[in-house]
Each structure stands twice: as C-alpha cells, then as structure tokens.
Write a protein that holds these residues in place. Structure first.
Motif, PDB file in Angstrom:
ATOM      1  N   LYS A  13       0.874  -1.154  -0.072  1.00  0.00           N
ATOM      2  CA  LYS A  13       0.126   0.052   0.013  1.00  0.00           C
ATOM      3  C   LYS A  13       0.950   1.426   0.042  1.00  0.00           C
ATOM      4  N   ILE A  14       1.785   1.393   0.765  1.00  0.00           N
ATOM      5  CA  ILE A  14       2.992   2.522   0.884  1.00  0.00           C
ATOM      6  C   ILE A  14       4.159   2.315   0.325  1.00  0.00           C
ATOM      7  N   GLY A  15       4.502   0.979   0.775  1.00  0.00           N
ATOM      8  CA  GLY A  15       5.916   0.564   0.487  1.00  0.00           C
ATOM      9  C   GLY A  15       7.146   0.902   1.288  1.00  0.00           C
ATOM     10  N   MET A  16       8.284   1.231   0.944  1.00  0.00           N
ATOM     11  CA  MET A  16       9.325   1.681   1.678  1.00  0.00           C
ATOM     12  C   MET A  16       9.371   3.161   2.184  1.00  0.00           C
ATOM     13  N   ALA A  30       4.661   6.741  12.789  1.00  0.00           N
ATOM     14  CA  ALA A  30       3.130   7.340  12.917  1.00  0.00           C
ATOM     15  C   ALA A  30       2.246   6.356  11.820  1.00  0.00           C
ATOM     16  N   GLU A  31       2.685   5.695  10.813  1.00  0.00           N
ATOM     17  CA  GLU A  31       2.012   4.518  10.270  1.00  0.00           C
ATOM     18  C   GLU A  31       1.881   3.506  11.139  1.00  0.00           C
ATOM     19  N   LYS A  32       0.753   2.904  11.071  1.00  0.00           N
ATOM     20  CA  LYS A  32       0.445   1.595  11.716  1.00  0.00           C
ATOM     21  C   LYS A  32       0.843   0.554  10.721  1.00  0.00           C
ATOM     22  N   ASP A  33       1.277  -0.774  11.765  1.00  0.00           N
ATOM     23  CA  ASP A  33       1.569  -1.954  10.946  1.00  0.00           C
ATOM     24  C   ASP A  33       2.663  -1.905   9.990  1.00  0.00           C
ATOM     25  N   GLY A  34       3.649  -1.180  10.646  1.00  0.00           N
ATOM     26  CA  GLY A  34       5.076  -1.076   9.829  1.00  0.00           C
ATOM     27  C   GLY A  34       6.189  -2.050  10.336  1.00  0.00           C
ATOM     28  N   ILE A  35       6.799  -2.362   9.534  1.00  0.00           N
ATOM     29  CA  ILE A  35       8.073  -3.258  10.031  1.00  0.00           C
ATOM     30  C   ILE A  35       9.309  -2.099   9.891  1.00  0.00           C
ATOM     31  N   TYR A  36      10.007  -2.169  11.036  1.00  0.00           N
ATOM     32  CA  TYR A  36      11.189  -1.035  11.020  1.00  0.00           C
ATOM     33  C   TYR A  36      12.648  -1.574  11.016  1.00  0.00           C
ATOM     34  N   MET A  37      13.293  -0.972  10.304  1.00  0.00           N
ATOM     35  CA  MET A  37      14.656  -1.435  10.198  1.00  0.00           C
ATOM     36  C   MET A  37      15.677  -0.292  10.571  1.00  0.00           C
ATOM     37  N   ASP A  49      23.955   3.435   2.626  1.00  0.00           N
ATOM     38  CA  ASP A  49      23.413   3.077   3.981  1.00  0.00           C
ATOM     39  C   ASP A  49      23.054   1.695   4.034  1.00  0.00           C
ATOM     40  N   ILE A  50      23.702   0.731   5.249  1.00  0.00           N
ATOM     41  CA  ILE A  50      23.381  -0.534   5.481  1.00  0.00           C
ATOM     42  C   ILE A  50      22.444  -0.780   6.714  1.00  0.00           C
ATOM     43  N   TYR A  51      21.120  -1.348   6.329  1.00  0.00           N
ATOM     44  CA  TYR A  51      20.173  -1.301   7.184  1.00  0.00           C
ATOM     45  C   TYR A  51      19.835  -2.898   7.703  1.00  0.00           C
ATOM     46  N   GLY A  52      19.147  -3.395   8.722  1.00  0.00           N
ATOM     47  CA  GLY A  52      18.863  -4.590   9.248  1.00  0.00           C
ATOM     48  C   GLY A  52      17.797  -4.965   8.143  1.00  0.00           C
ATOM     49  N   GLY A  53      17.872  -6.094   7.604  1.00  0.00           N
ATOM     50  CA  GLY A  53      17.002  -6.393   6.532  1.00  0.00           C
ATOM     51  C   GLY A  53      17.480  -6.387   5.176  1.00  0.00           C
ATOM     52  N   ASP A  54      18.614  -5.616   5.009  1.00  0.00           N
ATOM     53  CA  ASP A  54      19.212  -5.643   3.631  1.00  0.00           C
ATOM     54  C   ASP A  54      19.691  -6.914   3.309  1.00  0.00           C
ATOM     55  N   ILE A  55      19.711  -7.147   1.883  1.00  0.00           N
ATOM     56  CA  ILE A  55      20.280  -8.193   0.896  1.00  0.00           C
ATOM     57  C   ILE A  55      21.623  -7.661   0.491  1.00  0.00           C
ATOM     58  N   ALA A  56      22.623  -8.285   0.574  1.00  0.00           N
ATOM     59  CA  ALA A  56      23.987  -7.794   0.187  1.00  0.00           C
ATOM     60  C   ALA A  56      24.824  -9.071  -0.200  1.00  0.00           C
ATOM     61  N   VAL A 107      25.121  -3.614  -0.874  1.00  0.00           N
ATOM     62  CA  VAL A 107      23.716  -3.874  -0.675  1.00  0.00           C
ATOM     63  C   VAL A 107      22.783  -4.048  -2.227  1.00  0.00           C
ATOM     64  N   VAL A 108      22.198  -5.092  -2.219  1.00  0.00           N
ATOM     65  CA  VAL A 108      21.695  -5.320  -3.752  1.00  0.00           C
ATOM     66  C   VAL A 108      20.049  -5.146  -3.438  1.00  0.00           C
ATOM     67  N   GLY A 109      19.522  -5.110  -2.322  1.00  0.00           N
ATOM     68  CA  GLY A 109      18.088  -4.995  -2.113  1.00  0.00           C
ATOM     69  C   GLY A 109      17.752  -5.223  -0.643  1.00  0.00           C
ATOM     70  N   ASN A 110      16.575  -5.520  -0.286  1.00  0.00           N
ATOM     71  CA  ASN A 110      15.965  -5.892   1.186  1.00  0.00           C
ATOM     72  C   ASN A 110      15.174  -6.982   0.893  1.00  0.00           C
ATOM     73  N   ILE A 111      14.818  -7.624   2.213  1.00  0.00           N
ATOM     74  CA  ILE A 111      14.006  -8.810   2.208  1.00  0.00           C
ATOM     75  C   ILE A 111      12.502  -8.431   1.692  1.00  0.00           C
ATOM     76  N   TYR A 112      12.149  -7.174   1.840  1.00  0.00           N
ATOM     77  CA  TYR A 112      10.684  -6.848   2.003  1.00  0.00           C
ATOM     78  C   TYR A 112      10.449  -6.392   0.326  1.00  0.00           C
TER      79      TYR A 112
END
Length: 122
Positions: A13-16, A30-37, A49-56, A107-112
């Motif tokens: 619905k919103i994306g990243m 502020a948004e409900k039902d988010g998964i935070y990295m 930038d390297i975040y938790g959940g990144d694919i590398a 970093v080449v992407g992320n798990i979501y």
C-alpha cells in the motif's frame, strides 16, 4: 557518535519509507503496521547506508546474505542465505561481523522489496 536512522516497510500500500525528521523520531512510527529497520551505522562499499533486513553480496567470499541483528551478541552480522533460512527467527545469528576493518558487503536490495533475492542459487 553513531547516527540513529530508521526506515519502515508498510507493505504494498505504501512501500518503503525512509523519512527524515528533525529530532522527532515519532514521525517514522506514525504509520500503523510498519516493519522497522535500523541503520547499522555503516555504509557499504558504494557508500549506501546498510540497514537490518538488507540483502547484500560479500565480495570476499562471493556469497549473498542478509544483514541481521544478533540479539545474543548485540551487533549486526552478514548472514549467508543458507544460515538465514536455517535460523530465521531465533535471534542468535551465525554470520560474519560487519565492521570497517573487513571489506564491507554491497547492498543489492532488502527482504521486503526484493524477496526474489532470497532464493539460494544452486
């Protein structure tokens, strides 16, 4: 001092979102039902930038993995895909340390946004 940053995945619905804020961390939540990295405090070899959940990709071992927070050792690690799939959800990750003394992954992407990258190559 390490810069504190987050981004949030809010589904199709919103994306990243990687909001910017001036001292008010509540804006990102502020948004409900988010998964935070959380930002690891490190940048990859291309300055991303390297975040938790990144694919590398690890350039030294030539393997793909996921950046995961090891709650047992209180640090982020590069977890190869085979170990990521075998240990998902246990909080204690076996993997390679992320630090500036070792060549950092790319970093080449992320798990979501890029779940297709989680498929192990034969």
């Amino acid at each position: 001092m390490r810069e504190i940053k987050f981004r949030g995945w809010y589904g199709s619905k919103i994306g990243m979102m990687t909001p910017t804020f001036n001292g008010d961390i509540n804006k990102i939540f502020a948004e409900k039902d988010g998964i935070y990295m959380q930002f690891t405090g490190l940048k990859d070899r291309n300055g991303v930038d390297i975040y938790g959940g990144d694919i590398a990709l690890d350039p030294v071992k030539n393997i793909k993995g996921v950046i995961c927070y090891d709650s047992h050792q209180a640090r982020y690690k590069f977890v190869p895909l085979d170990l990521y799939h075998a240990n998902a959800g246990n909080g204690g990750w076996t993997g390679l340390e992320l630090n500036v003394n070792r060549r950092l992954p790319e970093v080449v992407g992320n798990i979501y946004e890029n779940p297709e990258l989680l498929i192990e190559e034969q």
